[in-house]
Design an enzyme around this catalytic site. Structure first.
Site: not given
Ligand code: CP
Length: 323
Positions: A72-73, A100, A122, A150
């Protein structure tokens, strides 16, 4: 793609906004939360009309930096930015030079060096977006940091409640489930309390930290007792990925005591509004018949998320409409 007439009389160009970042609802005042909700209200029509774009982020570049999975986000921020005519980049950590040994901050700084206006972040670690906000010049939006916050999910939940109930002040909102690991719970608590709701958190004692009471919420471990008192219930997902083993005896036991089903719903107010941030574990937090039933606004929340994210993007770096 045609550009929508920017409808300046309805657009929040005069709404006061000074912040460069959106890191959490704990940081925002009541007035700032209302500005975002009102801005989203004016954008809901644009957010729902395919093929129409507004030019407010024309020339701006938004990058999605998602270090945890999202349906969703991530898609909602991408679509919201495109509806405002921004260029959108999607960064995929697994195929990046992080493998790396490049650090999180170096990675973000190198992406910013390509000319980025907003980073949507996120991360599994609480505080990761705040770290970037301290090191970067561009704006940073927290799209979920660990079990911390959130904010856009909290905003879209509150927006959906206001849309359905006409107010927040005076409502009783139950947050049910895995409070301990839920960033959605924290953003809801901060936002709802600032707007005058009463908040009850409910779940097994192992999933409700005692310190949560210090935020000003009531704590319950008995869903049947709080059911008749709530105007809104937000069913939170069990965050299996953040839990140690053994926080409740079994999924069946959890569903029996804290799951939402038709028999439990029979004890609720007739106009109970049922929310869930998604993804849902059907049959655990909520049965399919209830998730898809008349009390549920689960997909409306997703629809509203687009308007909320358009509003946040616009307020953080958009241009007023050209008249
Ligand atoms: N509610 C929510 O944040 O969903 P995603 O994890 O799919 O983005």
């Amino acid at each position: 793609m045609p550009l929508e007439a920017d409808a300046p009389e309805r657009f929040p160009e005069h709404f006061p906004w000074t912040r460069r970042h959106l890191l959490g609802l704990e940081d925002l005042g009541k007035g700032e939360i209302l500005v975002i909700l009102d801005a989203a209200e004016t954008l809901i029509e644009s957010s729902e009309r395919r093929g129409k774009k507004r030019s407010n982020l024309s020339g701006k570049v938004v990058v999605n930096l998602f270090f945890e999975p999202s349906t969703r986000t991530r898609t909602s921020f991408g679509l919201a930015a495109r509806r405002l005519c921004a260029d959108v980049l999607d960064f995929t950590p697994s195929s990046s030079s992080l493998s790396k040994g490049e650090t999180f901050i170096d990675t973000a700084k190198n992406i910013e060096a390509m000319g980025i206006d907003l980073m949507v972040v996120r991360h599994a670690s609480s505080g990761a977006p705040h770290l970037l906000a301290d090191h970067l010049q561009c704006g940073v939006i927290n799209a979920g940091d660990g079990a911390h916050e959130h904010p856009t999910q909290g905003l879209l939940d509150i927006f959906t409640i206001r849309q359905r109930k006409g107010r927040i002040q005076g409502l009783t909102v139950g947050l049910v489930g895995d409070i301990a690991h839920s960033r959605v719970a924290r953003s809801n608590i901060h936002g709802l309390l600032k707007l005058g709701a009463k908040v009850i958190v409910c779940g097994p004692p192992t999933l409700v930290p005692r310190a949560i009471m210090e935020l000003g919420v009531e704590v319950s471990h008995n869903l049947d007792e709080i059911m008749p008192r709530c105007d809104v219930i937000n069913m939170l997902r069990i965050q299996f990925e953040r839990q140690r083993n053994g926080l409740f005896p079994s999924i069946q036991e959890y569903a029996r005591l804290f799951g939402m089903d038709a028999s439990r719903l029979a004890n609720a107010k007739s106009d109970l509004l049922l929310l869930a941030p998604g993804p849902i574990n059907r049959g655990v937090e909520i049965t399919p018949e209830v998730a898809d039933g008349p009390h549920s606004a689960i997909l409306q929340q997703v629809t509203n998320g687009l308007a909320i994210r358009m509003a946040v993007l616009y307020l953080l770096c958009g241009q007023p409409p050209q008249v």
